[in-house]
Write an enzyme that holds these catalytic residues in place. Structure first.
Site, PDB file in Angstrom:
ATOM      1  N   SER A   1       0.788  -1.426  -0.305  1.00 17.67           N
ATOM      2  CA  SER A   1      -0.369  -0.161   0.184  1.00 17.67           C
ATOM      3  C   SER A   1       1.132   1.371  -0.034  1.00 17.67           C
ATOM      4  CB  SER A   1      -0.545  -0.262   1.009  1.00 17.67           C
ATOM      5  OG  SER A   1      -2.484   1.010   1.222  1.00 17.67           O
ATOM      6  N   HIS A  22      -7.241  -5.821  -0.484  1.00 18.03           N
ATOM      7  CA  HIS A  22      -6.621  -4.479   0.105  1.00 18.03           C
ATOM      8  C   HIS A  22      -5.717  -5.113   1.022  1.00 18.03           C
ATOM      9  CE1 HIS A  22      -4.051  -1.101  -0.422  1.00 18.03           C
ATOM     10  NE2 HIS A  22      -3.841  -0.658   0.802  1.00 18.03           N
ATOM     11  N   ASP A  49      -9.112  -4.680  -4.822  1.00 13.67           N
ATOM     12  CA  ASP A  49      -8.783  -3.827  -4.323  1.00 13.67           C
ATOM     13  C   ASP A  49      -9.518  -2.577  -4.483  1.00 13.67           C
ATOM     14  OD1 ASP A  49      -7.431  -2.280  -3.411  1.00 13.67           O
ATOM     15  OD2 ASP A  49      -5.414  -3.807  -3.473  1.00 13.67           O
TER      16      ASP A  49
END
Ligand code: NAG
Ligand code: NAG
Ligand code: NAG
Length: 397
Positions: free
Chosen positions: A172, A373, A340
């Site tokens: 991320s 995610h 995601d």
């Protein structure tokens, strides 16, 4: 698709809690006083060392090192791997699953010297040579400073301690900061290869049910106006813990509303996540992220006024991190997910298009249709689905 009422409800809850919670309670929630090594790693039967590195702008970052695998066998000349977590998380986010599922243990068991770094402001990294987290100046940074200071200090420290260039794993925000640094040809003299999980650079297509509306209503900018320079603070962390431990509320729904519907999380890992996160960041960092969501570009913090930008950048608009400038021979492994809602497939597509001339044998791109995610760090099958190919990639470089 966004759901403004969810966001408003959340914001309302945040405000209520901010008023209600007391300062004393706040201090009891940081139960990581023992450090991540003692509380999470040693309990799994691994040796673990706590380290500190000071950035050029004075922040004292905590790192955890897992030098050996479960066998305890010391091999000379192991290659180091540095793992960099995302925003609202810290190094504990890599360690929520059992050793056969969590990346740091898997790397250690496969002969790597594993280093986990914690971004400035998180539980392990609240020190500074002259400032305290109570000082407004302590929170005057965005991810530009993570690119300019945190990453170089962490890379150099690990290189110094091990004598080796390192493999990198980012998740991320830990992918955005690395890509931004590489685009300026920084860190490359210390880098062996980089694995970027749930890769974030361009954010214009973000569809997160919580984050998109929060950006649209300028939530971070409003928090700053209200004087909240650190977010979330201890009260919010308590609130999340309260919400998630209250019967009838399933926190996997909250995670899904933030990062998309995850395929394969174990509820005991979600409980562990709630115990350690959300971790604080600077509101200015969230404003910077909101700016690039709205602009669809990857560029430095925008002070909003031409004069102020000129003061910082000698030009009226913020400098761009040009992803096409990443040298073509840097070994890169990307893994991204079809569900995601932060690293949206359209944005990953824009990033990969910038890298279209990258050396073919230096680029691996993996697509996992069912992943959202946090599957990349917490999924029960990430070992087979993502980490196996990642290890194969590291062994090649
Ligand atoms: C540890 O190393 C020794 C000597 O090389 C070897 O005999 C032993 O099998 C190793 N143990 C494990 C668990 O890998
Ligand atoms: C790395 O080593 C060099 C040379 O000894 C030293 O100047 C530098 O401060 C060290 N950096 C870190 C982050 O440990
Ligand atoms: C989920 O976690 C529990 C507790 O650690 C464990 O007993 C169970 O086997 C896990 N399930 C999976 C699918 O890994």
């Amino acid at each position: 698709m966004s759901n403004p009422s969810t966001t408003l409800l959340l914001l309302a809850l945040l405000c209520v809690s901010a008023v209600a919670a007391t300062r004393t309670k706040l201090n009891s929630i940081n139960n990581l006083d023992d450090g991540i090594c003692k509380s999470m790693v040693e309990t799994q039967g691994y040796t673990c060392q706590e380290h500190k590195v000071t950035t050029a702008d004075g922040y004292i970052l905590g790192l955890q090192r897992i030098p050996n695998g479960r066998s305890g066998n010391e091999t000379a000349d192991k290659l180091p791997v540095l793992l960099q977590h995302g925003v609202f998380l810290d190094a504990s986010s890599w360690l929520l699953n059992p050793p056969d599922q969590a990346l740091p243990y898997i790397l250690a068991d496969n002969g790597f010297d594993v280093w986990l770094v914690n971004s400035r402001g998180t539980s392990s990294s609240r020190g500074h040579t002259s400032l305290s987290p109570k000082d407004p100046a302590y929170w005057d940074w965005s991810w530009d400073e993570l690119v300019a200071y945190d990453l170089p200090a962490s890379f150099q420290y690990v290189k110094n301690k091990t004598g080796h260039k390192l493999h990198y794993v980012g998740h991320s925000l830990g992918t955005l900061t690395a890509l931004a640094a590489f685009s300026e040809e920084k860190l490359l003299n210390l880098l062996r290869s980089a694995a970027l999980l749930s890769p974030v650079a361009y954010l214009g297509h973000i569809s997160s049910l919580i984050l998109r509306p929060a950006v649209d209503i300028f939530a971070a900018e409003k928090l700053k106006l209200l004087g909240w320079l650190e977010f979330p603070n201890g009260q919010i962390q308590q609130l999340v813990e309260f919400i998630c431990t209250t019967r009838g509320i399933d926190c996997s729904n909250l995670l899904a509303a933030i990062g998309g519907p995850n395929c394969c999380l174990n509820s005991s890992s979600i409980d562990a996540l709630v115990e350690h996160d959300p971790q604080p960041t600077a509101t200015k960092n969230l404003i910077h992220l909101s700016q690039i969501v709205r602009k669809g570009t990857v560029e430095m913090y925008d002070y909003g006024l031409e004069d102020t930008n000129i003061k910082h950048y000698k030009k009226p608009t913020p400098p761009v991190y040009n992803m096409a400038n990443i040298p073509k021979d840097v070994p890169l492994f990307f893994s991204y997910g079809g569900r995601d809602s932060i690293a949206d497939i359209n944005d990953v597509g824009i990033l990969l298009d910038k890298l279209r001339d990258h050396d073919r044998d230096k680029l691996v791109v993996q697509y996992r249709e069912e992943y959202a995610h946090v599957d990349f760090i917490m999924s029960v099958n990430a070992n087979q689905v993502v980490y196996g190919p990642l290890l194969a990639f590291f062994r090649l470089h």
